[in-house]
Design a protein around this motif. Structure first.
Motif, mmCIF file in Angstrom:
data_model
loop_
_atom_site.group_PDB
_atom_site.id
_atom_site.type_symbol
_atom_site.label_atom_id
_atom_site.label_comp_id
_atom_site.label_asym_id
_atom_site.label_seq_id
_atom_site.Cartn_x
_atom_site.Cartn_y
_atom_site.Cartn_z
ATOM 1 N N ASP A 5 35.979 34.978 46.455
ATOM 2 C CA ASP A 5 37.202 35.180 46.774
ATOM 3 C C ASP A 5 38.206 34.491 45.499
ATOM 4 O O ASP A 5 39.460 34.727 45.550
ATOM 5 N N LEU A 6 37.550 33.527 44.939
ATOM 6 C CA LEU A 6 38.442 32.601 44.130
ATOM 7 C C LEU A 6 38.348 33.089 42.770
ATOM 8 O O LEU A 6 38.795 32.443 41.855
ATOM 9 N N VAL A 7 37.393 34.079 42.510
ATOM 10 C CA VAL A 7 37.255 34.425 40.914
ATOM 11 C C VAL A 7 38.564 35.215 40.486
ATOM 12 O O VAL A 7 39.284 35.879 41.080
ATOM 13 N N LYS A 8 38.850 34.765 39.224
ATOM 14 C CA LYS A 8 39.766 35.563 38.291
ATOM 15 C C LYS A 8 39.441 36.922 38.073
ATOM 16 O O LYS A 8 40.069 37.718 38.217
ATOM 17 N N ASN A 9 38.270 36.981 37.153
ATOM 18 C CA ASN A 9 38.105 38.386 36.674
ATOM 19 C C ASN A 9 36.454 37.953 36.441
ATOM 20 O O ASN A 9 36.145 36.877 35.676
ATOM 21 N N ASP A 10 35.557 38.925 36.622
ATOM 22 C CA ASP A 10 34.019 38.813 36.016
ATOM 23 C C ASP A 10 33.623 37.551 36.254
ATOM 24 O O ASP A 10 32.787 37.034 35.547
ATOM 25 N N SER A 11 33.900 36.966 37.665
ATOM 26 C CA SER A 11 33.238 35.908 38.125
ATOM 27 C C SER A 11 33.508 34.661 37.389
ATOM 28 O O SER A 11 32.949 33.704 37.611
ATOM 29 N N ILE A 12 34.847 34.734 36.799
ATOM 30 C CA ILE A 12 35.363 33.071 36.134
ATOM 31 C C ILE A 12 36.174 32.675 37.170
ATOM 32 O O ILE A 12 37.190 33.033 37.754
ATOM 33 N N ILE A 13 35.880 31.389 37.362
ATOM 34 C CA ILE A 13 36.438 30.485 38.338
ATOM 35 C C ILE A 13 37.244 29.336 37.572
ATOM 36 O O ILE A 13 37.979 28.639 38.182
ATOM 37 N N TYR A 14 36.997 29.250 36.366
ATOM 38 C CA TYR A 14 37.800 28.448 35.504
ATOM 39 C C TYR A 14 37.886 28.765 34.185
ATOM 40 O O TYR A 14 36.486 29.161 33.474
ATOM 41 N N ASN A 15 38.565 28.388 33.304
ATOM 42 C CA ASN A 15 38.722 28.804 31.890
ATOM 43 C C ASN A 15 39.930 28.151 31.433
ATOM 44 O O ASN A 15 40.967 28.093 31.575
#
Length: 432
Positions: free
Chosen positions: A309-319
């Motif tokens: 539920d926290l992912v931004k897109n394609d399983s990215i949680i931090y970038n």
């Protein structure tokens, strides 16, 4: 001799008006589009040729660049990793309400590159990057003028935007250390905050212990560490990361290596574990002609069902990443992006509330000589634990009317709608 006062006043007004017109900037507004698929191209570098003035296109490919009239006879260089560069006479762009600039993608296959040990293998490339950092990046302190935007949204409430900060900032720093940064806010404006905040002493101490970087400007600029000698050397020796040449592309006529470190294991209580659901990736975009890092990026990937539920897109949680622009033989920051969490006084994180920050810093001007900029004084310094939203300020609408480099972008319609639920942004900006 009779003096005509009205005539003198008229001439003075005419002279004043001429001076104002002469001092006006050339204002270039437009979008950068991929010629092949008609999609906008983000993070494109735009720079006046051999001058420290430039901009970057935002996430939507939009840009706004103010250029002094005196540079109208110069050229505008446009470059982006993966595309052929273009150059325009600035005079040919003047007079267009909205520019549309097309860039041609460069097709380059990794199989076309012969990897030779000792010449262009991964470790050799990275060792050359480290050995040339002193030549490629400034050794002395320099000064940046930049636009900063920070959006906070609730991931558990349809990604509703709850807060917006925009600021014109000055940064005085060098490339040798991530700690030697002096930041000053010149102008700032904030929206209303649509969720709970807490400024209690206890929570401030707790958040400081958790992360420290409560200031989103410092948190964003933290990505500069990726291109430091010490950081690169440490990763070359880190046995928990694999390293691969994942792609080869171009920027203009120059070859660009894309090198990726991927976390394969980690240590907990002196025991080694292999990564499964969550891991780090670090990507370096290296210019093959001078072995400079053009872009450095950190990505945290998670396939853990507990964090889906926290992912931004394609399983990215931090970038986060930093992109550089070359001026006078050296590389300087041009664009900085951050997506992740910042412990900056949001009081509640529970099953209905979880907050992310999305921030970008766009450099407008670089100064390398002290006489070209005002020295940042200690009393004006911004501290790492100062939350921008808490700052007191006197709103200056005249400044923002001429400065707002991104207009309504990437402040999309939904974001604007979220923030203007009760009153227009312009009224919210005036609150402090």
């Amino acid at each position: 001799m009779r003096i005509d006062i009205k005539l003198i006043v008229f001439l003075l007004l005419l002279l004043l008006n001429s001076t104002i017109l002469y001092a006006q900037n050339i204002r270039l507004i437009g979008s950068i589009i991929d010629e092949k698929n008609n999609l906008p191209i983000p993070y494109v570098n735009l720079a006046v040729h051999n001058m420290p003035i430039g901009a970057s296109s935002n996430f939507n490919g939009d840009f706004l660049l103010n250029i002094p009239d005196s540079l109208a006879s110069r050229q505008l260089d446009i470059s982006c990793i993966g595309y052929k560069s273009r150059t325009f006479a600035i005079s040919s762009l003047i007079g267009n309400d909205t520019l549309v600039i097309w860039l041609t993608p460069v097709d380059y296959q990794l199989k076309d590159i012969v990897v030779t040990p000792g010449e262009n293998d991964i470790h050799t490339i990275l060792k050359k990057v480290i050995s040339r950092i002193d030549n490629n990046y400034p050794g002395k302190k320099y000064f940046l003028e930049a636009f900063f935007r920070n959006r906070v949204y609730n991931q558990f409430n349809e990604k509703k935007t709850v807060r917006l900060t925009e600021a014109a900032i000055s940064v005085h720093q060098d490339h040798t250390s991530k700690e030697k940064k002096r930041v000053q806010v010149n102008e700032i404006r904030n929206s209303e905050n649509y969720d709970e905040l807490s400024t209690s002493v206890g929570q401030k101490l707790l958040y400081h212990a958790l992360g420290g970087h409560q200031n989103p400007v410092f948190r964003s600029l933290n990505s500069e560490k990726y291109a430091l000698k010490s950081y690169l050397r440490a990763f070359l020796k880190n046995k928990h990361y694999s390293v691969d040449l994942i792609e080869v592309t171009m920027i203009g006529e120059d070859l660009v290596y894309i090198i990726e470190f991927k976390q394969e294991s980690w240590i907990f209580m002196f025991k080694k574990y292999n990564t499964t659901d969550t891991y780090y990736k670090l990507r370096y975009y290296v210019n093959a002609s001078d072995f400079a890092v053009l872009k450095a990026e950190c990505i945290v990937i998670s396939y853990n069902t507990k964090s889906k539920d926290l992912v931004k897109n394609d399983s990215i949680i931090y970038n986060d990443f930093i992109q550089y622009r070359k001026f006078d033989g050296k590389y300087y920051p041009a664009y900085v992006y951050y997506f992740g969490g910042i412990p900056d006084m949001v009081a509640k994180n529970d099953e209905n509330n979880f907050y992310f920050h999305e921030a970008e810093l766009m450099v407008n001007e670089i100064a390398t000589r002290r006489k070209d900029y005002e020295r940042i004084r200690n009393r004006n310094l911004l501290t790492r634990d100062k939350t921008l939203w808490d700052m007191d300020y006197e709103y200056n609408p005249a400044f923002w009317e001429n400065y707002n480099l991104l207009l309504d972008h990437p402040l999309n319609l939904q974001c604007k709608k979220d923030l203007e639920a009760e009153k227009p942004l312009e009224e919210q900006f005036k609150k402090k």
